[in-house]
Design a protein around this motif. Sequence first.
Motif, mmCIF file in Angstrom:
data_model
loop_
_atom_site.group_PDB
_atom_site.id
_atom_site.type_symbol
_atom_site.label_atom_id
_atom_site.label_comp_id
_atom_site.label_asym_id
_atom_site.label_seq_id
_atom_site.Cartn_x
_atom_site.Cartn_y
_atom_site.Cartn_z
ATOM 1 N N MET A 30 -13.056 29.131 25.921
ATOM 2 C CA MET A 30 -12.523 29.691 27.176
ATOM 3 C C MET A 30 -13.456 30.783 27.710
ATOM 4 N N ARG A 31 -13.993 31.560 26.797
ATOM 5 C CA ARG A 31 -14.906 32.624 27.228
ATOM 6 C C ARG A 31 -16.238 32.045 27.701
ATOM 7 N N LEU A 32 -16.753 31.069 26.952
ATOM 8 C CA LEU A 32 -18.029 30.460 27.354
ATOM 9 C C LEU A 32 -17.902 29.806 28.730
ATOM 10 N N THR A 33 -16.724 29.310 29.055
ATOM 11 C CA THR A 33 -16.507 28.673 30.353
ATOM 12 C C THR A 33 -16.577 29.690 31.492
ATOM 13 N N ASN A 34 -16.131 30.893 31.233
ATOM 14 C CA ASN A 34 -15.958 31.857 32.327
ATOM 15 C C ASN A 34 -17.001 32.975 32.402
ATOM 16 N N ILE A 35 -17.764 33.148 31.341
ATOM 17 C CA ILE A 35 -18.691 34.282 31.316
ATOM 18 C C ILE A 35 -19.867 34.029 32.257
ATOM 19 N N VAL A 36 -20.374 35.097 32.841
ATOM 20 C CA VAL A 36 -21.509 34.993 33.758
ATOM 21 C C VAL A 36 -22.718 34.437 33.003
ATOM 22 N N GLN A 37 -23.313 33.382 33.550
ATOM 23 C CA GLN A 37 -24.416 32.686 32.884
ATOM 24 C C GLN A 37 -25.760 33.348 33.205
ATOM 25 N N PRO A 38 -26.766 33.119 32.340
ATOM 26 C CA PRO A 38 -28.059 33.802 32.521
ATOM 27 C C PRO A 38 -28.657 33.660 33.929
ATOM 28 N N HIS A 39 -28.480 32.477 34.558
ATOM 29 C CA HIS A 39 -29.104 32.286 35.872
ATOM 30 C C HIS A 39 -28.351 33.006 36.992
ATOM 31 N N GLU A 40 -27.193 33.541 36.683
ATOM 32 C CA GLU A 40 -26.385 34.167 37.746
ATOM 33 C C GLU A 40 -26.669 35.661 37.931
ATOM 34 N N PHE A 41 -27.539 36.241 37.076
ATOM 35 C CA PHE A 41 -27.854 37.670 37.221
ATOM 36 C C PHE A 41 -28.841 37.895 38.350
ATOM 37 N N PRO A 42 -28.838 39.020 39.019
ATOM 38 C CA PRO A 42 -27.819 40.066 38.915
ATOM 39 C C PRO A 42 -26.495 39.580 39.496
ATOM 40 N N TYR A 43 -25.400 39.943 38.833
ATOM 41 C CA TYR A 43 -24.090 39.456 39.246
ATOM 42 C C TYR A 43 -23.258 40.608 39.768
ATOM 43 N N LYS A 44 -22.698 40.404 40.940
ATOM 44 C CA LYS A 44 -21.824 41.432 41.490
ATOM 45 C C LYS A 44 -20.392 41.128 41.068
ATOM 46 N N THR A 45 -19.764 42.068 40.396
ATOM 47 C CA THR A 45 -18.425 41.794 39.877
ATOM 48 C C THR A 45 -17.388 41.891 40.979
ATOM 49 N N ALA A 46 -16.210 41.391 40.653
ATOM 50 C CA ALA A 46 -15.119 41.388 41.629
ATOM 51 C C ALA A 46 -14.737 42.791 42.066
ATOM 52 N N SER A 47 -15.050 43.788 41.227
ATOM 53 C CA SER A 47 -14.711 45.168 41.612
ATOM 54 C C SER A 47 -15.900 45.864 42.282
ATOM 55 N N GLY A 48 -17.010 45.118 42.458
ATOM 56 C CA GLY A 48 -18.133 45.666 43.209
ATOM 57 C C GLY A 48 -19.260 46.230 42.358
ATOM 58 N N MET A 49 -19.160 46.118 41.046
ATOM 59 C CA MET A 49 -20.280 46.602 40.218
ATOM 60 C C MET A 49 -21.321 45.494 40.088
ATOM 61 N N ARG A 50 -22.493 45.915 39.633
ATOM 62 C CA ARG A 50 -23.584 44.955 39.552
ATOM 63 C C ARG A 50 -24.044 44.870 38.106
ATOM 64 N N TRP A 51 -24.013 43.660 37.543
ATOM 65 C CA TRP A 51 -24.551 43.473 36.184
ATOM 66 C C TRP A 51 -26.005 43.027 36.306
ATOM 67 N N ASP A 52 -26.917 43.822 35.749
ATOM 68 C CA ASP A 52 -28.283 43.303 35.653
ATOM 69 C C ASP A 52 -28.341 42.404 34.432
ATOM 70 N N LYS A 53 -29.471 41.739 34.265
ATOM 71 C CA LYS A 53 -29.526 40.690 33.252
ATOM 72 C C LYS A 53 -29.296 41.256 31.853
ATOM 73 N N ALA A 54 -28.341 40.679 31.154
ATOM 74 C CA ALA A 54 -28.054 41.090 29.785
ATOM 75 C C ALA A 54 -27.541 39.877 29.035
ATOM 76 N N GLY A 55 -27.481 39.989 27.720
ATOM 77 C CA GLY A 55 -27.204 38.820 26.885
ATOM 78 C C GLY A 55 -25.733 38.473 26.738
ATOM 79 N N PHE A 56 -25.041 38.290 27.855
ATOM 80 C CA PHE A 56 -23.608 37.975 27.778
ATOM 81 C C PHE A 56 -23.354 36.744 26.889
#
Lengths: 790, 295
Positions: free
Chosen positions: A394-420
């Motif tokens: 379930m987590r692997l299905t929903n977690i931000v994937q490597p190609h999606e960085f930088p990812y802007k979260t639903a609350s407006g924060m920005r994830w730079d590339k990290a090993g999710f």
Amino acid sequence: MPEGRYVGAPIKRREDARLLTGESRFVDDIRIAGTKSVAFRRSDHAHARIVSINTDAAKQSPGVVGVFTAADIEGDARPIIASSRMANYQPTPMQILAKDKVRFVGEAVVAVVAENRYLAEDAAELVEIDYEPLAPVTDAEAAARPDSPLLHDGFASNVLVEREFKRGDVVEALWRPPVKVKARFRVHRKTPLALESRVCLAEFQAAKSHMTLYTSSQVPGIIKDALVKALDIPGSHFRVVAPDVGGGFGGKTSLYPEEALVCILARKIRGAVKWCSDRSEDLLATSQAFDEIVDAEMSVDEAGRILGVTAEVIGDVGAYSIYPWTAGIEPVQVISFLPGPYRIEHYHGRVRGVATCKPPMGPYRGVGRPVATFVMERLIDMAARKLGLDALQMRLTNIVQPHEFPYKTASGMRWDKAGFVECLKDAAEAIEYAALRETQAKAHAEGRMLGIGIATFAELTGIGSRLSASPGMPINTGTETAHLSMDATGGVTARFGVTCYGQGLETALAQVVADEMGMLIEDVRIIQGDTDAVGHGVGAFASRGAVMGAGAAMLACEALKEKLVKAASALLNAPEDEISVGQGALTTRDGESALTYSELAERYYSHMGAVPLEIKNALGELSVSRMYDPEWGTTSCATHIAVVEVEREACKIKVLQYVVSDDCGQMINPLIVDGQLHGGIAQGIGAALFEELAYDDDGQHLSASLVDYVVPSASDVPRMAMRHPELEKPENLGGIRGIGENGTIGAVAAIANAVSDALAPLGIEVTEVPTTPERLFRMLDASKKEMSNI
Amino acid sequence: MKPAPFDYAAPAHLDEALAILARTENAKVIAGGQSLMPMLNFRLVRPDLLVDISRIAALRGITGRGRGMSISAMTSHHAVHTSPLVKEHFPIISEAMGHVAHLAIRNRGTIGGSISHADPAAEWPMLACLLDAKIHLAGPTGTRTLDAQAFFHGAMTTALAPDEVLTKVDLPALPRHTRHAFDEVALRTGDYAIVAAGVLLSVGGSPLTGGKRILDARIALTGVGEMPIRMRDAEALLKGQKAIDDQLIERVACLVRDGIQPSSDLRASADFRRELSFSLTKRLVKSAWEQRSQS
């Protein structure tokens, strides 16, 4: 010369020798002749008007120097207010001593100054305070209603802060989806509980008009900036020293009334005044943590994809909005971080921080994230269970994937590339997840209640000036300073605004400086925790110490080396561009001439005429200062997996196994990184299973000693395996991600998920922490009754 | 958290201590100080004089008397825990001592201090009741001896008068072939018990008297009321039984659960304590019965 690099090497901490042999110097170890001691008479009412105070008997008590009420210090300080630009925010001025009204049990009302603490406590007992009790305001949910009694006269309501974050159309997303899970989550109130409780000692030297405040603080820079304004003392004449500090965990990042008060009293009696908190005072009056109710709902499609999440948070922020962070510091970050490392298109988070008759809520290791992660990770497990999906899948299905960085979260924060994804997979591999599920099935068949809990999260660390914990705060948390100087022996002294309070930064920064300068680490001295060390500093919190300190150190080392090249150019009579620095020496391009740092420094400083005077006059001391601002922040992330067994008879939860896979970028010192995780996880286990500050309906504090406030002991903390996959480094200086809070952030959720997993055959989901034996008993009892009703 | 002012005396002889207590109002005896010091620091206890009995050599030591023994008041939990004599004749005490706080506290805390303090969740008062201990008290007019059950009056209240010193605890010999079981549920290792229980089953008899049977059964609990409690009804049910089965154990445990009046506090509700008493009793009676008999 050192072999290889210090950065990345597991070298032992330089501060441990003194800490472990009793040679460290904490505030209480500082001896200033004639120091007077303060004891407080604190409120035993949660909410009351002060009718009168009689201090006559106390003043006559042996050894008493003075007895002070709010009236006695009126006008000695300008108001201290945690201001902010947040809409609908209601600030509360700090009460140094309670004036007119008390608003929580333990609030300081009268200060007694005496020859020693014993005599001060004897006199404090003799103070007579006549209170007119007012209706206690103890339940945050009730306090938020319009009909609630008000804690602060003239306020519109008890809601001090209110915010919301929205993305997409959550109503649509929650409209008739295949699967919905919802729950009311409750995380109880906790205290940081540093080993060294708060201590402050102010010395006012009247002849010099100089104030020195020694305080057990993480943030001497913030304390100084606030108090010079409040006390109207020139910054040049106000020094704040945080010597060895025995832990902080966020509880020492705020300005406290006691710190202001000892300065006021020292100035009044023209001497030195000390207050040393005992453990009860620590539990009564240090800033506290969590205490949130989160009504959350998640909708998921049949494949387990998250469609939308809503969260309505009520945070019990205590009686006052803490300086400088404001009452929003903890609860607002719950809704900021709740979407976590997941792809969530539709989100609505709303929070209200509500004033009650309790000590102020402050930053605590993880700030908002432990609660956000607990709620999100619980929802995911609940949804997975409902769908019959595996929790990992379930987590692997929903977690931000490597190609999606930088990812802007639903609350407006920005994830730079990290090993999710990498950390999630790595932790599963480390604990042999598939085999573990088989072991669990066998255990369940034998009637044993074994559970596996996963928690994965992302965290923002080392935050620069483009982000603020609270918009419009009166301080700048985006910059830090390093000052480097070389003495006549070639030794380097590095001074920092970031502080060391047991987390190992002193060693980590020495590693960075030694590497950057190409020196032996023994020749590098680190000075921290003193506002005289740098022109401006802030302190260490929010997992910023390594990122900001190392960054500033690297910039300063570069600048110092440039200066050394200029000096060497004069001494070696060679053009600057033909001189290289390395291995602790300056060498000309042809290799003919070289100067070690010590040769250069000695000749530069001590040989008269060795450097032409016009060059020396221009170059000055071999010292530099640099500030570092990483602008945004850097993402760090981790997956925790816990295995627990529920002992049914005793209703106890035993943590059997614990694995963490953490992406913290370039590790400066793996021993320190793992130590930070160990300690944080122990605290997270405390929050998940043991620790709770209990207040009754009248606002009386029921857990003001360590008999009643229960923390995990060594035997309650399991062995842990730590993994740090080799991944791409972030783009900040040094490629460092903060690590200080990753233990507490993941542990609460991992344990709660593991306990729920163990109890799944009984249909029990943990929604309230800590899961104490009593709570577990009630859940098991209810499930038993439910079963027998079927 | 500093104590109110007090005077301090540390006599070397018991007579001297008794004389000081006889002539001083509001004096308090201090032994290992493991409970009293925190109470002083919280100002919950405010004596004018503290009489430290730790220098009285006569108050230390464990003396065997056949299979019984006498433990002097100032003997530390650690000394009891590690005594081969205790282990031989009262293995249940050795086992229980491992649950008394932590090593540092066991090293200073004493049997006399713990029994005089009478914490409703402590191990020693419960062991004293379980083992039918005789508590020896010395006072200005001589000595007296009380049965443990008569000594404890309530939570932190005992028969000990302000001018008396608890000098020793006599433990009568247990019948031969006594089997035992002890366990405790606490939040953390070393914490005060939420509930602790001890079970003794003495098995004896010969084919001439109708075969082996339970000649004596004792069950005591702590943490479930103001003071430790012996479960006489449950004991009576076990006495005379030739064998124990699950049904009997269930009945014994029910008698225990219904025979206590626990209260609720921060750590555990009364219902939880009842449930724990029930399950602990079941497990311990079974475990004692299945234990190979001790000589």
